[in-house]
Each structure stands twice: as structure tokens, then as C-alpha cells.
Design a protein around this motif. Structure first.
Motif, PDB file in Angstrom:
ATOM      1  N   LEU A  91       3.443  22.431 -22.846  1.00 46.48           N
ATOM      2  CA  LEU A  91       2.271  22.768 -22.040  1.00 46.48           C
ATOM      3  C   LEU A  91       1.592  21.493 -21.539  1.00 46.48           C
ATOM      4  O   LEU A  91       1.198  21.413 -20.362  1.00 46.48           O
ATOM      5  N   LEU A  92       1.477  20.513 -22.413  1.00 49.63           N
ATOM      6  CA  LEU A  92       0.865  19.238 -22.006  1.00 49.63           C
ATOM      7  C   LEU A  92       1.734  18.520 -20.977  1.00 49.63           C
ATOM      8  O   LEU A  92       1.214  17.930 -20.024  1.00 49.63           O
ATOM      9  N   PHE A  93       3.048  18.570 -21.152  1.00 49.32           N
ATOM     10  CA  PHE A  93       3.930  17.939 -20.179  1.00 49.32           C
ATOM     11  C   PHE A  93       3.836  18.654 -18.833  1.00 49.32           C
ATOM     12  O   PHE A  93       3.879  18.019 -17.777  1.00 49.32           O
ATOM     13  N   HIS A  94       3.684  19.963 -18.873  1.00 52.74           N
ATOM     14  CA  HIS A  94       3.499  20.730 -17.645  1.00 52.74           C
ATOM     15  C   HIS A  94       2.232  20.266 -16.915  1.00 52.74           C
ATOM     16  O   HIS A  94       2.255  20.057 -15.697  1.00 52.74           O
ATOM     17  N   LEU A  95       1.162  20.087 -17.662  1.00 48.70           N
ATOM     18  CA  LEU A  95      -0.091  19.611 -17.061  1.00 48.70           C
ATOM     19  C   LEU A  95       0.071  18.192 -16.516  1.00 48.70           C
ATOM     20  O   LEU A  95      -0.458  17.869 -15.445  1.00 48.70           O
ATOM     21  N   PHE A  96       0.799  17.351 -17.246  1.00 45.37           N
ATOM     22  CA  PHE A  96       1.081  16.001 -16.761  1.00 45.37           C
ATOM     23  C   PHE A  96       1.830  16.061 -15.430  1.00 45.37           C
ATOM     24  O   PHE A  96       1.496  15.348 -14.487  1.00 45.37           O
ATOM     25  N   THR A  97       2.829  16.928 -15.371  1.00 41.44           N
ATOM     26  CA  THR A  97       3.621  17.071 -14.148  1.00 41.44           C
ATOM     27  C   THR A  97       2.742  17.519 -12.985  1.00 41.44           C
ATOM     28  O   THR A  97       2.823  16.971 -11.884  1.00 41.44           O
ATOM     29  N   ASP A  98       1.893  18.504 -13.237  1.00 41.18           N
ATOM     30  CA  ASP A  98       1.012  18.989 -12.177  1.00 41.18           C
ATOM     31  C   ASP A  98      -0.016  17.932 -11.777  1.00 41.18           C
ATOM     32  O   ASP A  98      -0.339  17.795 -10.594  1.00 41.18           O
ATOM     33  N   ALA A  99      -0.520  17.180 -12.742  1.00 41.27           N
ATOM     34  CA  ALA A  99      -1.488  16.114 -12.437  1.00 41.27           C
ATOM     35  C   ALA A  99      -0.817  15.016 -11.616  1.00 41.27           C
ATOM     36  O   ALA A  99      -1.415  14.485 -10.663  1.00 41.27           O
ATOM     37  N   PHE A 100       0.417  14.680 -11.959  1.00 39.52           N
ATOM     38  CA  PHE A 100       1.171  13.685 -11.195  1.00 39.52           C
ATOM     39  C   PHE A 100       1.333  14.151  -9.749  1.00 39.52           C
ATOM     40  O   PHE A 100       1.181  13.368  -8.802  1.00 39.52           O
ATOM     41  N   ASP A 101       1.609  15.432  -9.592  1.00 46.68           N
ATOM     42  CA  ASP A 101       1.746  16.007  -8.258  1.00 46.68           C
ATOM     43  C   ASP A 101       0.425  15.921  -7.486  1.00 46.68           C
ATOM     44  O   ASP A 101       0.412  15.611  -6.289  1.00 46.68           O
ATOM     45  N   CYS A 102      -0.680  16.176  -8.165  1.00 47.38           N
ATOM     46  CA  CYS A 102      -2.003  16.075  -7.528  1.00 47.38           C
ATOM     47  C   CYS A 102      -2.276  14.642  -7.083  1.00 47.38           C
ATOM     48  O   CYS A 102      -2.799  14.412  -5.982  1.00 47.38           O
ATOM     49  N   LEU A 103      -1.951  13.688  -7.932  1.00 49.67           N
ATOM     50  CA  LEU A 103      -2.156  12.284  -7.569  1.00 49.67           C
ATOM     51  C   LEU A 103      -1.298  11.906  -6.380  1.00 49.67           C
ATOM     52  O   LEU A 103      -1.749  11.184  -5.478  1.00 49.67           O
ATOM     53  N   TRP A 104      -0.065  12.373  -6.365  1.00 56.53           N
ATOM     54  CA  TRP A 104       0.860  12.051  -5.287  1.00 56.53           C
ATOM     55  C   TRP A 104       0.331  12.577  -3.940  1.00 56.53           C
ATOM     56  O   TRP A 104       0.411  11.920  -2.922  1.00 56.53           O
ATOM     57  N   SER A 105      -0.229  13.792  -3.982  1.00 61.13           N
ATOM     58  CA  SER A 105      -0.700  14.397  -2.731  1.00 61.13           C
ATOM     59  C   SER A 105      -2.174  14.108  -2.457  1.00 61.13           C
ATOM     60  O   SER A 105      -2.734  14.629  -1.504  1.00 61.13           O
ATOM     61  N   ASN A 106      -2.794  13.285  -3.294  1.00 62.16           N
ATOM     62  CA  ASN A 106      -4.216  12.918  -3.138  1.00 62.16           C
ATOM     63  C   ASN A 106      -5.144  14.121  -3.109  1.00 62.16           C
ATOM     64  O   ASN A 106      -6.116  14.147  -2.372  1.00 62.16           O
ATOM     65  N   THR A 107      -4.838  15.127  -3.937  1.00 59.69           N
ATOM     66  CA  THR A 107      -5.701  16.306  -4.013  1.00 59.69           C
ATOM     67  C   THR A 107      -6.469  16.355  -5.314  1.00 59.69           C
ATOM     68  O   THR A 107      -7.089  17.355  -5.633  1.00 59.69           O
ATOM     69  N   TYR A 108      -6.420  15.298  -6.086  1.00 56.23           N
ATOM     70  CA  TYR A 108      -7.117  15.252  -7.370  1.00 56.23           C
ATOM     71  C   TYR A 108      -8.588  15.063  -7.152  1.00 56.23           C
ATOM     72  O   TYR A 108      -9.065  14.341  -6.372  1.00 56.23           O
TER      73      TYR A 108
END
Length: 108
Positions: A91-108
Motif C-alpha cells: 500500500l505504501l509503495f502504491h502511494l509512492f508510485t502515485d506520488a511519483f506520478d504526481c511529481l512527474w506531471s506537476n499536479t502535486y
């Protein structure tokens, strides 16, 4: 295109390597447990629209919040059962993956 490839590779391929690190003999069993952590995405069904490519999942969806992450982290350390530990790690790795995606797309 590359961002989507990396995102799904993290969700489906990298967890295979993680499962192998947990247990080289029974990695398939742990891969399935890590794959089961995709259930966290059920909270996307409550959003309107269900999928928005410009929306960051982190702190938008119920099971993708910082509070949820803190709960997963606490349970990771409190639970003794190895399968459940792997699940909460997933679950934590899933959140890491999604957070990485947010950073990549500058939507964080």
C-alpha cells in the motif's frame, strides 16, 4: 507516454522484484499480495469523474491521503504476520508510485 509506462511498470513490474526480495522461493505468492494492494484504487470510484489524468491521487482519494499512509506505516510495524506486512508495504509503495506520478506531471 513514458510517464504512463513508468507508472504502470512500478505498479506491475517492480512489485515483482520487491516480491522476490521478500522471499526468493515464494515470490509469486508475495507478488499476488502486492498486486492485491491495487484494491486501494477502489476509492477512485467515488470521484467524479472517476478518472482525471490531470488529478493527483495523493490527498484527493480517501485511501491515498497522508492520514491513510500514516495508518499503513504504523500497521506495517505493528503487525507480525509477514503476509500482512507485505500488504501494508505494498500500500505504501502504491502511494509512492502515485506520488511519483504526481511529481512527474506537476499536479502535486
Amino acid at each position: 507516454m513514458l510517464q504512463h509506462f513508468v507508472h504502470y511498470a512500478l505498479h506491475f513490474v517492480v512489485i515483482g522484484f520487491i516480491a522476490y526480495l521478500f522471499d526468493k522461493k515464494n515470490w509469486k505468492k508475495y507478488y499476488l499480495v502486492l498486486l492485491a494492494t491495487m484494491i486501494i484504487d477502489v476509492d477512485h470510484l467515488w470521484a467524479n469523474p472517476i478518472f482525471d489524468p490531470d488529478r493527483c491521487s495523493i490527498n484527493f482519494h480517501t485511501f491515498h491521503t497522508y492520514i491513510a499512509a500514516a495508518i499503513y506505516l504504523v500497521l506495517l510495524f505493528l503487525i507480525k504476520n509477514k503476509m500482512l506486512k507485505v500488504f501494508f508495504f505494498g500500500l505504501l509503495f502504491h502511494l509512492f508510485t502515485d506520488a511519483f506520478d504526481c511529481l512527474w506531471s506537476n499536479t502535486y
